[in-house]
Design a protein around this motif. Sequence first.
Motif: not given
Length: 238
Positions: A6-7, A19, A15-16, A4
């Motif tokens: 976010s990692e 992604a 923001p997700e 991901k």
Amino acid sequence: MITKISEIAIFADIPEIDAPHIISKLKERKFKKNHVLMFENDLSEDVYIIRSGMLKIYRIHEGKEIVLSISMPGDILGEVEALSNDSHRISSIEALENVSVWHMTKQDFLQIVDQYPSVLRKAYMVLVERTRMLNRLIRYLTFYDVRTKAANLLVDLYYNFGKPDGDNFKIDLKINQSLLANMLGVTRESISKTLGDFQNEGLIDIREKYFYLLDKSQLEAICSETEEVPALRKWYNV
């Protein structure tokens, strides 16, 4: 394995919902152990994000290698050159094991930076942490004897890769003595003798290339005058 956006520290504030936009710019590449992704002073604009595996960042002078740092999953490589006006690589990078990365072009990376200012702020924070690491390396190479250097590096490695293991403390990272020697700027014979001394004194044990700190407090006592703020042993606090 990083799966991901976010990692990845540098992209953590994106923001997700955005992604998929970032993922669309990434291409997966795999490299075998000992593959050199880039050489110092090469002209290249590639940016790499490590998904799995471990790499060493190093320089060679007159046939002698000095390891500047170790990069792990979630780290980004090449972003400094992408953000500068000079595409010459600052250092060489080699896979210490089989590695999977996400690759992107300089143009795509700069587009992301323009679209998400938090990425530039995070990139600056990463640069500060790397500068802190290099400052510590210079101190090790310049001021300390082999015993103090080795004790400091083992404690550093525990702060970054360690976990309790019963009554002991395990550095959960396979690492050989040649790499340790190159991280400290000493010969393999010197580091081997020092580690042997530590084992004989009951300070450490080595099992299948894993290091166990049997007397962590005594190792830290050897380092007592070399790091006033133990939390700064963490390589990345981004």
